[in-house]
Design a protein around this motif. Structure first.
Motif, mmCIF file in Angstrom:
data_model
loop_
_atom_site.group_PDB
_atom_site.id
_atom_site.type_symbol
_atom_site.label_atom_id
_atom_site.label_comp_id
_atom_site.label_asym_id
_atom_site.label_seq_id
_atom_site.Cartn_x
_atom_site.Cartn_y
_atom_site.Cartn_z
ATOM 1 N N GLY A 1 -15.129 20.580 6.589
ATOM 2 C CA GLY A 1 -16.347 21.375 6.711
ATOM 3 C C GLY A 1 -17.327 20.984 5.622
ATOM 4 N N SER A 2 -17.789 21.962 4.849
ATOM 5 C CA SER A 2 -18.747 21.674 3.777
ATOM 6 C C SER A 2 -18.076 21.575 2.405
ATOM 7 C CB SER A 2 -19.824 22.764 3.745
ATOM 8 O OG SER A 2 -19.220 24.015 3.460
ATOM 9 N N THR A 3 -16.737 21.569 2.378
ATOM 10 C CA THR A 3 -16.011 21.504 1.112
ATOM 11 C C THR A 3 -15.462 20.103 0.880
ATOM 12 O OG1 THR A 3 -15.366 23.802 1.360
ATOM 13 C CG2 THR A 3 -14.145 22.512 -0.237
ATOM 14 N N THR A 4 -15.654 19.594 -0.328
ATOM 15 C CA THR A 4 -15.180 18.263 -0.686
ATOM 16 C C THR A 4 -14.455 18.320 -2.018
ATOM 17 O OG1 THR A 4 -17.010 17.212 0.475
ATOM 18 C CG2 THR A 4 -15.896 15.892 -1.184
ATOM 19 N N GLU A 5 -13.320 17.639 -2.104
ATOM 20 C CA GLU A 5 -12.592 17.452 -3.355
ATOM 21 C C GLU A 5 -12.541 15.954 -3.619
ATOM 22 O OE1 GLU A 5 -10.697 19.568 -5.622
ATOM 23 O OE2 GLU A 5 -12.041 21.059 -4.756
ATOM 24 N N VAL A 6 -12.751 15.540 -4.873
ATOM 25 C CA VAL A 6 -12.765 14.112 -5.223
ATOM 26 C C VAL A 6 -11.803 13.861 -6.379
ATOM 27 C CG1 VAL A 6 -14.194 12.193 -6.042
ATOM 28 C CG2 VAL A 6 -15.159 13.857 -4.453
ATOM 29 N N PHE A 7 -11.029 12.782 -6.258
ATOM 30 C CA PHE A 7 -10.124 12.320 -7.310
ATOM 31 C C PHE A 7 -10.624 10.948 -7.746
ATOM 32 C CE2 PHE A 7 -6.451 9.847 -8.682
ATOM 33 C CZ PHE A 7 -5.791 10.716 -9.523
ATOM 34 N N THR A 8 -10.883 10.768 -9.043
ATOM 35 C CA THR A 8 -11.412 9.504 -9.572
ATOM 36 C C THR A 8 -10.369 8.874 -10.479
ATOM 37 O OG1 THR A 8 -13.652 10.404 -9.491
ATOM 38 C CG2 THR A 8 -13.306 8.446 -10.847
ATOM 39 N N THR A 9 -10.145 7.547 -10.316
ATOM 40 C CA THR A 9 -9.174 6.849 -11.151
ATOM 41 C C THR A 9 -9.511 5.369 -11.255
ATOM 42 O OG1 THR A 9 -6.823 6.472 -11.542
ATOM 43 C CG2 THR A 9 -7.571 6.312 -9.260
ATOM 44 N N ASP A 10 -9.005 4.742 -12.302
ATOM 45 C CA ASP A 10 -9.097 3.293 -12.429
ATOM 46 C C ASP A 10 -7.952 2.661 -11.653
ATOM 47 O OD1 ASP A 10 -11.363 3.198 -14.051
ATOM 48 O OD2 ASP A 10 -10.174 3.497 -15.868
ATOM 49 N N VAL A 11 -8.215 1.492 -11.080
ATOM 50 C CA VAL A 11 -7.213 0.753 -10.294
ATOM 51 C C VAL A 11 -7.152 -0.665 -10.838
ATOM 52 C CG1 VAL A 11 -6.658 -0.161 -8.003
ATOM 53 C CG2 VAL A 11 -7.543 2.170 -8.236
ATOM 54 N N GLY A 12 -5.926 -1.143 -11.058
ATOM 55 C CA GLY A 12 -5.724 -2.517 -11.500
ATOM 56 C C GLY A 12 -5.196 -3.370 -10.357
ATOM 57 N N ILE A 13 -4.726 -4.560 -10.690
ATOM 58 C CA ILE A 13 -4.125 -5.444 -9.686
ATOM 59 C C ILE A 13 -2.668 -5.035 -9.541
ATOM 60 C CG2 ILE A 13 -3.485 -7.819 -9.144
ATOM 61 C CD1 ILE A 13 -5.939 -8.668 -10.840
ATOM 62 N N GLY A 14 -2.281 -4.650 -8.345
ATOM 63 C CA GLY A 14 -0.929 -4.175 -8.100
ATOM 64 C C GLY A 14 -0.046 -5.242 -7.479
ATOM 65 N N VAL A 15 1.198 -5.256 -7.904
ATOM 66 C CA VAL A 15 2.219 -6.105 -7.293
ATOM 67 C C VAL A 15 3.219 -5.149 -6.663
ATOM 68 C CG1 VAL A 15 3.995 -7.848 -7.657
ATOM 69 C CG2 VAL A 15 1.885 -7.908 -9.015
ATOM 70 N N ASN A 16 3.169 -5.065 -5.325
ATOM 71 C CA ASN A 16 4.009 -4.132 -4.594
ATOM 72 C C ASN A 16 5.426 -4.685 -4.499
ATOM 73 O OD1 ASN A 16 5.187 -2.345 -2.795
ATOM 74 N ND2 ASN A 16 3.372 -2.215 -1.502
ATOM 75 N N LEU A 17 6.386 -3.972 -5.094
ATOM 76 C CA LEU A 17 7.790 -4.387 -5.077
ATOM 77 C C LEU A 17 8.595 -3.613 -4.036
ATOM 78 C CD1 LEU A 17 8.343 -4.590 -8.936
ATOM 79 C CD2 LEU A 17 7.755 -6.445 -7.354
ATOM 80 N N GLY A 18 7.914 -2.938 -3.139
ATOM 81 C CA GLY A 18 8.593 -2.145 -2.110
ATOM 82 C C GLY A 18 8.705 -0.691 -2.521
ATOM 83 N N SER A 19 9.656 -0.378 -3.407
ATOM 84 C CA SER A 19 9.827 0.999 -3.855
ATOM 85 C C SER A 19 9.077 1.291 -5.153
ATOM 86 C CB SER A 19 11.313 1.309 -4.035
ATOM 87 O OG SER A 19 11.862 0.447 -5.021
ATOM 88 N N ALA A 20 8.519 0.275 -5.777
ATOM 89 C CA ALA A 20 7.765 0.436 -7.023
ATOM 90 C C ALA A 20 6.574 -0.493 -7.025
ATOM 91 C CB ALA A 20 8.684 0.141 -8.227
ATOM 92 N N CYS A 21 5.706 -0.301 -8.008
ATOM 93 C CA CYS A 21 4.505 -1.130 -8.144
ATOM 94 C C CYS A 21 4.282 -1.465 -9.606
ATOM 95 C CB CYS A 21 3.297 -0.368 -7.590
ATOM 96 S SG CYS A 21 1.760 -1.327 -7.579
ATOM 97 N N VAL A 22 4.059 -2.733 -9.889
ATOM 98 C CA VAL A 22 3.691 -3.157 -11.238
ATOM 99 C C VAL A 22 2.188 -3.396 -11.225
ATOM 100 C CG1 VAL A 22 4.008 -4.907 -13.028
ATOM 101 C CG2 VAL A 22 5.949 -4.212 -11.607
ATOM 102 N N VAL A 23 1.491 -2.790 -12.210
ATOM 103 C CA VAL A 23 0.039 -2.842 -12.231
ATOM 104 C C VAL A 23 -0.450 -3.590 -13.474
ATOM 105 C CG1 VAL A 23 -2.071 -1.447 -12.223
ATOM 106 C CG2 VAL A 23 -0.043 -0.624 -11.018
ATOM 107 N N PHE A 24 -1.342 -4.545 -13.263
ATOM 108 C CA PHE A 24 -1.979 -5.296 -14.349
ATOM 109 C C PHE A 24 -3.446 -4.886 -14.398
ATOM 110 C CE2 PHE A 24 1.480 -7.846 -12.660
ATOM 111 C CZ PHE A 24 2.220 -8.110 -13.809
ATOM 112 N N GLY A 25 -3.910 -4.533 -15.575
ATOM 113 C CA GLY A 25 -5.299 -4.134 -15.711
ATOM 114 C C GLY A 25 -5.449 -2.651 -15.767
ATOM 115 N N PRO A 26 -6.604 -2.119 -15.541
ATOM 116 C CA PRO A 26 -7.779 -2.777 -14.966
ATOM 117 C C PRO A 26 -8.462 -3.690 -15.975
ATOM 118 C CG PRO A 26 -8.344 -0.540 -15.539
ATOM 119 C CD PRO A 26 -6.886 -0.712 -15.850
ATOM 120 N N PHE A 27 -9.057 -4.733 -15.467
ATOM 121 C CA PHE A 27 -9.771 -5.686 -16.289
ATOM 122 C C PHE A 27 -11.261 -5.395 -16.190
ATOM 123 C CE2 PHE A 27 -5.940 -7.704 -14.602
ATOM 124 C CZ PHE A 27 -5.261 -7.935 -15.790
ATOM 125 N N ARG A 28 -11.922 -5.265 -17.312
ATOM 126 C CA ARG A 28 -13.345 -4.932 -17.310
ATOM 127 C C ARG A 28 -14.132 -6.039 -17.908
ATOM 128 N NH1 ARG A 28 -14.003 0.640 -16.108
ATOM 129 N NH2 ARG A 28 -11.992 1.599 -16.097
#
Length: 149
Positions: free
Chosen positions: A122-149
């Motif tokens: 409707g007229s209601t919005t919720e926002v979640f803000t976060t930094d994202v790096g380069i992810g290496v998906n290992l299936g059940s886990a993720c290794v993250v490098f960065g974020p690089f700025r």
């Protein structure tokens, strides 16, 4: 001596009508107050799960459980964007029955940077803000490098 009991007149009918109207108005006001106090959406969260990263636990190509609470029956639209983009990319629509939780999974896909995940109903919005790096998906886990700025 005969006593005559007069039938109930206009004043009795008026009193009954006013009492009924007052009770109806109180009920409507009570329903309005209840509906207004229940926010359609709140508490948007994106859980990092088993992600490991120094700068951020969120990485591209990895999936994250996204949850928002609803205060009523709702259709919730989920979308996201990098903050340097002007358009939002939809990724799911969830329906809830009564107060509850809408749950989906979000996968950032536009490279490292700052992202906004949005839930709208409707007229209601919720926002979640976060930094994202380069992810290496290992299936059940993720290794993250960065974020690089």
């Amino acid at each position: 001596m005969t006593r005559t009991i007069a039938p109930r007149g206009r004043s009795f009918r008026t009193a009954v009508a006013l009492a009924t109207a007052g009770a109806g108005a109180a009920g409507i006001l009570g329903l309005t107050a209840t509906a207004a106090s229940a926010a359609p959406l709140n508490a948007l969260t994106v859980e990092p799960g088993l992600s490991i990263g120094v700068g951020t636990p969120y990485g591209t190509s990895c999936s994250y459980k996204t949850t928002v609470q609803t205060g009523s029956t709702a259709t919730v639209n989920f979308d996201y964007r990098k903050t340097d983009q002007t358009y939002w990319t939809p990724f799911d629509v969830q329906s809830t029955v009564g107060p509850g939780t809408a749950v989906t999974h979000w996968t950032p896909a536009f490279g490292p940077g700052t992202y906004e995940v949005r839930a709208t109903s409707g007229s209601t919005t919720e926002v979640f803000t976060t930094d994202v790096g380069i992810g290496v998906n290992l299936g059940s886990a993720c290794v993250v490098f960065g974020p690089f700025r």
